[in-house]
Structure formats: C-alpha cells, structure tokens
Design a protein around this motif. Structure first.
Motif, mmCIF file in Angstrom:
data_model
loop_
_atom_site.group_PDB
_atom_site.id
_atom_site.type_symbol
_atom_site.label_atom_id
_atom_site.label_comp_id
_atom_site.label_asym_id
_atom_site.label_seq_id
_atom_site.Cartn_x
_atom_site.Cartn_y
_atom_site.Cartn_z
ATOM 1 N N TYR A 93 -3.445 -5.225 2.285
ATOM 2 C CA TYR A 93 -2.145 -5.033 2.659
ATOM 3 C C TYR A 93 -1.320 -6.233 3.255
ATOM 4 C CZ TYR A 93 -4.326 -0.494 2.709
ATOM 5 O OH TYR A 93 -4.870 0.819 2.340
ATOM 6 N N MET A 94 -1.832 -7.324 3.880
ATOM 7 C CA MET A 94 -1.283 -8.486 4.039
ATOM 8 C C MET A 94 -0.721 -9.038 2.927
ATOM 9 S SD MET A 94 -3.749 -10.036 7.340
ATOM 10 C CE MET A 94 -2.662 -11.537 7.690
ATOM 11 N N MET A 95 -1.321 -9.380 2.027
ATOM 12 C CA MET A 95 -0.784 -9.995 0.601
ATOM 13 C C MET A 95 0.441 -9.047 0.144
ATOM 14 S SD MET A 95 -1.883 -13.077 0.077
ATOM 15 C CE MET A 95 -0.869 -13.077 -1.589
ATOM 16 N N ALA A 96 0.078 -7.915 0.019
ATOM 17 C CA ALA A 96 0.952 -6.559 -0.604
ATOM 18 C C ALA A 96 2.299 -6.889 0.140
ATOM 19 C CB ALA A 96 0.276 -5.415 -0.406
ATOM 20 N N GLU A 97 2.226 -7.136 1.691
ATOM 21 C CA GLU A 97 3.501 -7.252 2.396
ATOM 22 C C GLU A 97 4.355 -8.308 2.043
ATOM 23 O OE1 GLU A 97 5.015 -7.893 6.879
ATOM 24 O OE2 GLU A 97 2.792 -7.406 6.700
ATOM 25 N N LEU A 151 5.049 2.183 3.127
ATOM 26 C CA LEU A 151 3.881 2.407 3.011
ATOM 27 C C LEU A 151 2.786 1.297 3.363
ATOM 28 C CD1 LEU A 151 1.895 4.749 2.289
ATOM 29 C CD2 LEU A 151 2.176 3.904 -0.019
ATOM 30 N N CYS A 152 3.165 0.203 3.098
ATOM 31 C CA CYS A 152 2.360 -1.096 3.264
ATOM 32 C C CYS A 152 2.297 -1.217 4.809
ATOM 33 C CB CYS A 152 2.616 -2.125 2.604
ATOM 34 S SG CYS A 152 1.781 -3.785 2.878
ATOM 35 N N LEU A 153 3.252 -1.086 5.378
ATOM 36 C CA LEU A 153 3.373 -1.418 6.867
ATOM 37 C C LEU A 153 2.794 -0.150 7.614
ATOM 38 C CD1 LEU A 153 6.856 -2.450 7.049
ATOM 39 C CD2 LEU A 153 4.883 -3.887 7.386
ATOM 40 N N MET A 154 2.865 0.900 7.134
ATOM 41 C CA MET A 154 2.018 2.018 7.764
ATOM 42 C C MET A 154 0.431 1.857 7.802
ATOM 43 S SD MET A 154 4.667 5.191 6.376
ATOM 44 C CE MET A 154 3.275 6.714 6.780
ATOM 45 N N ARG A 155 0.002 1.401 6.700
ATOM 46 C CA ARG A 155 -1.191 1.134 6.488
ATOM 47 C C ARG A 155 -1.744 0.111 7.185
ATOM 48 N NH1 ARG A 155 -0.823 5.338 4.519
ATOM 49 N NH2 ARG A 155 -0.969 5.861 2.173
ATOM 50 N N GLN A 156 -1.008 -0.699 7.883
ATOM 51 C CA GLN A 156 -1.223 -1.541 8.805
ATOM 52 C C GLN A 156 -0.934 -1.215 10.455
ATOM 53 O OE1 GLN A 156 -0.116 -5.884 7.780
ATOM 54 N NE2 GLN A 156 0.890 -4.757 6.132
ATOM 55 N N ALA A 157 -0.551 0.288 10.698
ATOM 56 C CA ALA A 157 -0.257 0.803 11.735
ATOM 57 C C ALA A 157 0.915 0.069 12.380
ATOM 58 C CB ALA A 157 -1.472 0.695 12.509
ATOM 59 N N TYR A 161 4.222 1.135 12.570
ATOM 60 C CA TYR A 161 5.010 2.140 12.378
ATOM 61 C C TYR A 161 6.361 1.974 12.895
ATOM 62 C CZ TYR A 161 0.377 4.252 12.568
ATOM 63 O OH TYR A 161 -1.119 4.764 12.082
ATOM 64 N N GLU A 162 6.639 1.010 13.738
ATOM 65 C CA GLU A 162 8.077 0.955 14.194
ATOM 66 C C GLU A 162 8.858 0.417 12.995
ATOM 67 O OE1 GLU A 162 11.820 1.158 15.787
ATOM 68 O OE2 GLU A 162 9.914 2.162 16.327
ATOM 69 N N GLU A 163 8.162 -0.868 12.424
ATOM 70 C CA GLU A 163 8.682 -1.741 11.597
ATOM 71 C C GLU A 163 8.747 -0.997 10.031
ATOM 72 O OE1 GLU A 163 6.870 -5.836 11.078
ATOM 73 O OE2 GLU A 163 5.576 -5.099 12.419
ATOM 74 N N LEU A 190 12.262 2.377 6.154
ATOM 75 C CA LEU A 190 12.457 3.684 5.605
ATOM 76 C C LEU A 190 13.734 4.368 5.901
ATOM 77 C CD1 LEU A 190 8.687 5.115 6.126
ATOM 78 C CD2 LEU A 190 9.815 4.225 3.788
ATOM 79 N N GLU A 191 14.252 4.056 7.261
ATOM 80 C CA GLU A 191 15.624 4.633 7.588
ATOM 81 C C GLU A 191 16.698 3.768 6.990
ATOM 82 O OE1 GLU A 191 15.759 4.701 11.778
ATOM 83 O OE2 GLU A 191 14.605 6.390 11.845
ATOM 84 N N GLU A 192 16.542 2.775 6.627
ATOM 85 C CA GLU A 192 17.336 1.942 5.757
ATOM 86 C C GLU A 192 17.465 2.654 4.198
ATOM 87 O OE1 GLU A 192 16.266 -2.283 5.231
ATOM 88 O OE2 GLU A 192 17.626 -2.703 6.937
#
Length: 301
Positions: A181-185, A206-212, A214-216, A221-223
């Motif tokens: 997930y780090m490389m994906a981000e 989704l990638c950030l969610m998989r890294q927990a 959540y705020e980021e 997603l809100e954008e």
C-alpha cells in the motif's frame, strides 16, 4: 440498340447496388475486404460468432504472414474471452518478434490485460514499469507527444501525459493487489499530480483506508463527492466514493461513554469528588486483595 443499352444500364445499376450492399455489410460488421486468412478469421469472429474457428484462421494468418500484427493481437483477445489467457500470453511471447516495431506498444497493452486476467501481478508490475521507463526515456509514442488510438472502432488522440497517468493508475492498482500500500499510495499521488481523475482518487482513498489513515482517506473521497476532481460528475464514480465513505465510517472507533453523555473531564472529576464527600473513600481493590493485605499484616507482626 436501345434495348441492349437499357439492359447494360440495368446491369450496371445491379452491380452498383450490390457493391453498396457489400460496403454496408463490411461497415456494419467491421469486417475487412478480401478472402485472406485474416479476413476469414474476422468473419468467423464478428459475423459467424465462432471464436474457435476464428482462432484457427488467426493462426493461419500469423503463419502465412497475413496482417501478423493485427492477427496476433486479435487472436489473444479472442483467447482471453474463451478463458485461454495463459495460452494467449505464450502465443504473444513466442510470435511478437514477427510483428512490426510500431505494434509492440499495443501488444504490451494486450499483454497487461492478459496478466491481469491470470492474476500475474508481478509480471504486470514489471511490464508497467518498463512502459513507464520508455516514456521518460522518450522512446514511447515514437518520440511524439500524442498518438492515435482506437477503441470500439473509433480513433482518438492520446497525449503522453494522459498515457503516463493511466499507466501509473494501473501500476498503483497492481501494487494494491500485492498489498504494497505504501508504493501504491506514492504511485497514485504521482498519477493525480499529472492527470487527476475520479477513479484514481477513489483508489487512493481505498489505499489510505487499507493503511488505517481514515482522516486522509475521508478528505480525498469528500473531494470526489464535492465535485473537485475531474470525472466526479460520473454517477458510478460518485457511487463508489459514497460506498467507500460508508465503509470508512464503519471502521472509525465508536464514541466513548463520556462523549455520548456530553461529559468533560472536569465534570467527571468533580462528580468523583462529590461522591467521595458522601462517605469514606473505599478502596478500588477487590475484597480478595483486602483479605490478602490483612493476612500480610498479621505475618509482619
């Protein structure tokens, strides 16, 4: 004389009419003219709807040097539809040397789809990185900034910028499949800097969610929901962003009891002080520990 002339005119009209019908037929079914192995393969694929027969004719076209570039790519696509993707991969690897230099880039695109179909993520990552390397070395698009692509029979122009972002998006998703997930981000953020779109924004969320984180993820997603990302007007993309936000909220920790009651720390401390004023402070230890303490005092005496 007039009779024979009339007959010839009628024959000409019939020939022209027949030619027009053939033109309509070829345009309608997107089948090339002629009777070569490649034409027969396309006829079997598009008109007769016999994919197995089409593959036989595609093989004959490749072996006979008849439109080898198109025959190899089209055969691989038909094989993929028949769940023979691994066989298609081997065919491309074995015969792509017969194809022109100009076709190698599009052959790579077919190969990436086949790798994806077979779950060959490492091979997909390696090929995507190689294609990106060709871009920054100036070897892609034959050194031009745009190229002509074809989709569903229609031609359109693709910029090197858009292609770079597209490949980065595919690479990001491949890293996601490998749970890197780090490389994906990193890859998704680069892609969004070059040519942002709604789909990659959702994938980044989704990638950030998989890294927990959540705020980021929520901010990304809100954008999309606020229409700040190109393509956000697409209903499917907005629905995906909405679903991810619902999933995100389900992962957030629930409120504490004090939060539910609207209590703050000072109020709780004051309440404890008041309760202590009503009577002697009782030990918070369980009775069994009080008994042990008493027994220990007796031993000390």
């Amino acid at each position: 004389m007039e009779g024979s002339g009339s007959v010839s005119v009628k024959k000409s009209i019939v020939v022209v009419s027949k030619a027009k019908k053939e033109d309509v037929y070829h345009v309608l079914h997107k089948v090339p003219y002629g009777d070569s192995p490649y034409v027969r393969a396309k006829h079997a694929q598009l008109v007769e709807k016999e994919p197995e027969a089409a593959i036989v004719w595609f093989w004959k076209a490749i072996n006979g040097g008849d439109k080898v570039d198109s025959a190899l790519k089209d055969m691989a696509v038909v094989m993929k539809q028949l769940d023979r993707a691994e066989e298609a991969i081997e065919a491309i690897k074995s015969f792509r040397y017969l194809c022109s230099k100009q076709s190698q880039e599009s052959i790579d695109n077919v190969l990436i789809d086949l790798y994806k179909k077979c779950g060959m993520v490492d091979e997909q990552i390696e090929l995507l990185k190689r294609k990106l390397k060709m871009i920054y070395q100036g070897e892609a698009f034959n050194g031009k900034l745009t190229k002509t692509a074809r989709s569903h029979g229609k031609k359109f122009q693709v910029s090197i910028k858009h292609e770079t972002s597209r490949l980065l998006g595919n690479l990001g998703w491949a890293y996601m499949q490998n749970m890197n997930y780090m490389m994906a981000e990193v890859v998704y953020r680069k892609a969004q800097m070059i040519d942002p779109d709604c789909n990659k924004a959702c994938n980044l969320g989704l990638c950030l969610m998989r890294q927990a984180r959540y705020e980021e993820a929520r901010l990304v997603l809100e954008e999309v929901m606020q229409g700040k990302v190109p393509g956000s007007e697409d209903s499917k993309c907005r629905k995906r962003a909405q679903d991810l936000l619902v999933e995100l909220r389900s992962k957030l920790p629930g409120p504490q009891l004090s939060d539910l009651l609207g209590l703050d720390d000072d109020f709780i401390k004051g309440l404890e002080s008041l309760m202590n004023g009503w009577g002697p402070i009782r030990s918070k230890r369980l009775p069994i520990f009080e008994e042990i303490s008493s027994f220990r005092d007796q031993i000390a005496c």
